[in-house]
Design a protein around this motif. Sequence first.
Motif, mmCIF file in Angstrom:
data_model
loop_
_atom_site.group_PDB
_atom_site.id
_atom_site.type_symbol
_atom_site.label_atom_id
_atom_site.label_comp_id
_atom_site.label_asym_id
_atom_site.label_seq_id
_atom_site.Cartn_x
_atom_site.Cartn_y
_atom_site.Cartn_z
ATOM 1 N N LYS A 157 0.800 -1.233 0.000
ATOM 2 C CA LYS A 157 0.000 0.000 0.000
ATOM 3 C C LYS A 157 0.831 1.281 0.000
ATOM 4 O O LYS A 157 0.389 2.315 0.465
ATOM 5 C CB LYS A 157 -0.950 0.031 1.219
ATOM 6 N N GLN A 158 2.064 1.198 -0.490
ATOM 7 C CA GLN A 158 2.959 2.366 -0.506
ATOM 8 C C GLN A 158 2.480 3.385 -1.537
ATOM 9 O O GLN A 158 2.050 3.026 -2.629
ATOM 10 C CB GLN A 158 4.380 1.922 -0.838
ATOM 11 N N LEU A 159 2.573 4.659 -1.197
ATOM 12 C CA LEU A 159 2.227 5.733 -2.127
ATOM 13 C C LEU A 159 3.405 5.922 -3.076
ATOM 14 O O LEU A 159 4.529 6.169 -2.649
ATOM 15 C CB LEU A 159 1.927 7.033 -1.374
ATOM 16 N N ASP A 160 3.128 5.806 -4.344
ATOM 17 C CA ASP A 160 4.182 5.935 -5.344
ATOM 18 C C ASP A 160 3.766 7.027 -6.320
ATOM 19 O O ASP A 160 2.666 7.002 -6.863
ATOM 20 C CB ASP A 160 4.368 4.603 -6.085
ATOM 21 N N PHE A 161 4.674 7.990 -6.534
ATOM 22 C CA PHE A 161 4.368 9.100 -7.427
ATOM 23 C C PHE A 161 4.571 8.746 -8.901
ATOM 24 O O PHE A 161 4.114 9.462 -9.780
ATOM 25 C CB PHE A 161 5.186 10.325 -7.039
ATOM 26 N N LEU A 162 5.271 7.657 -9.155
ATOM 27 C CA LEU A 162 5.414 7.134 -10.516
ATOM 28 C C LEU A 162 4.975 5.662 -10.507
ATOM 29 O O LEU A 162 5.799 4.760 -10.574
ATOM 30 C CB LEU A 162 6.862 7.255 -11.003
ATOM 31 N N PRO A 163 3.700 5.390 -10.409
ATOM 32 C CA PRO A 163 3.233 4.003 -10.293
ATOM 33 C C PRO A 163 3.319 3.260 -11.625
ATOM 34 O O PRO A 163 3.369 3.861 -12.692
ATOM 35 C CB PRO A 163 1.787 4.164 -9.845
ATOM 36 N N PHE A 164 3.331 1.946 -11.520
ATOM 37 C CA PHE A 164 3.388 1.081 -12.695
ATOM 38 C C PHE A 164 2.100 0.284 -12.789
ATOM 39 O O PHE A 164 1.653 -0.296 -11.808
ATOM 40 C CB PHE A 164 4.566 0.101 -12.582
#
Length: 194
Positions: A21-28
């Motif tokens: 559930k990590q917030l990622d600013f460049l998600p895949f």
Amino acid sequence: MGGGTEAFPDLGKHCQLSDCKQLDFLPFKCDGCHKVFCVEHRSYKSHDCTNSDHKSRKVLVCETCSMSIEIPRNSKGGEAEMNLLLKQHQKSNDCDPKKKKKPTCGVKRCKEILTFSNTSSCKSCHIKFCLKHRFQSDHACNGNRMPAVAAVARAGGGVRPFLVALASRNGQDCTKKNNGSDLVSKASTSVKAY
């Protein structure tokens, strides 16, 4: 579950792996299961993707003509189904034994096609190789056995160079015969000692 911060609520996404559930600013976005993941869980293996083989192609090779037959995606890969595919191929006009592939080099990953001018047969293992792999050291020759005389010479505790050289000749005569006579020709020396 949205992403982003209080200032930028639409920025980034949370990893959809239940443990992360990590917030990622460049998600895949996974092209197999269409879920969003962080950089650590973007590979099929890391998030145990259920549809990881959606882009893979499986083929069956016909032994008669060496042609590859594509297995349908919805196939379960059973032996009966593979035999049915082969029979259908052999009944079609595509299966021609004349199209069989030409012989290639005996080294595992070498794809060099062997022809009259680039074929070399190993004297130890009797397998045909291309010119790049013609030497025993280049093709990891298994037929590289030591002659019996050389084995005895090495087993005596030390290496006896004369016996090893004698064994390497493999029974070849070192004398030259001139016009049917048994005279031994004198060896010419290029260096003179004073």
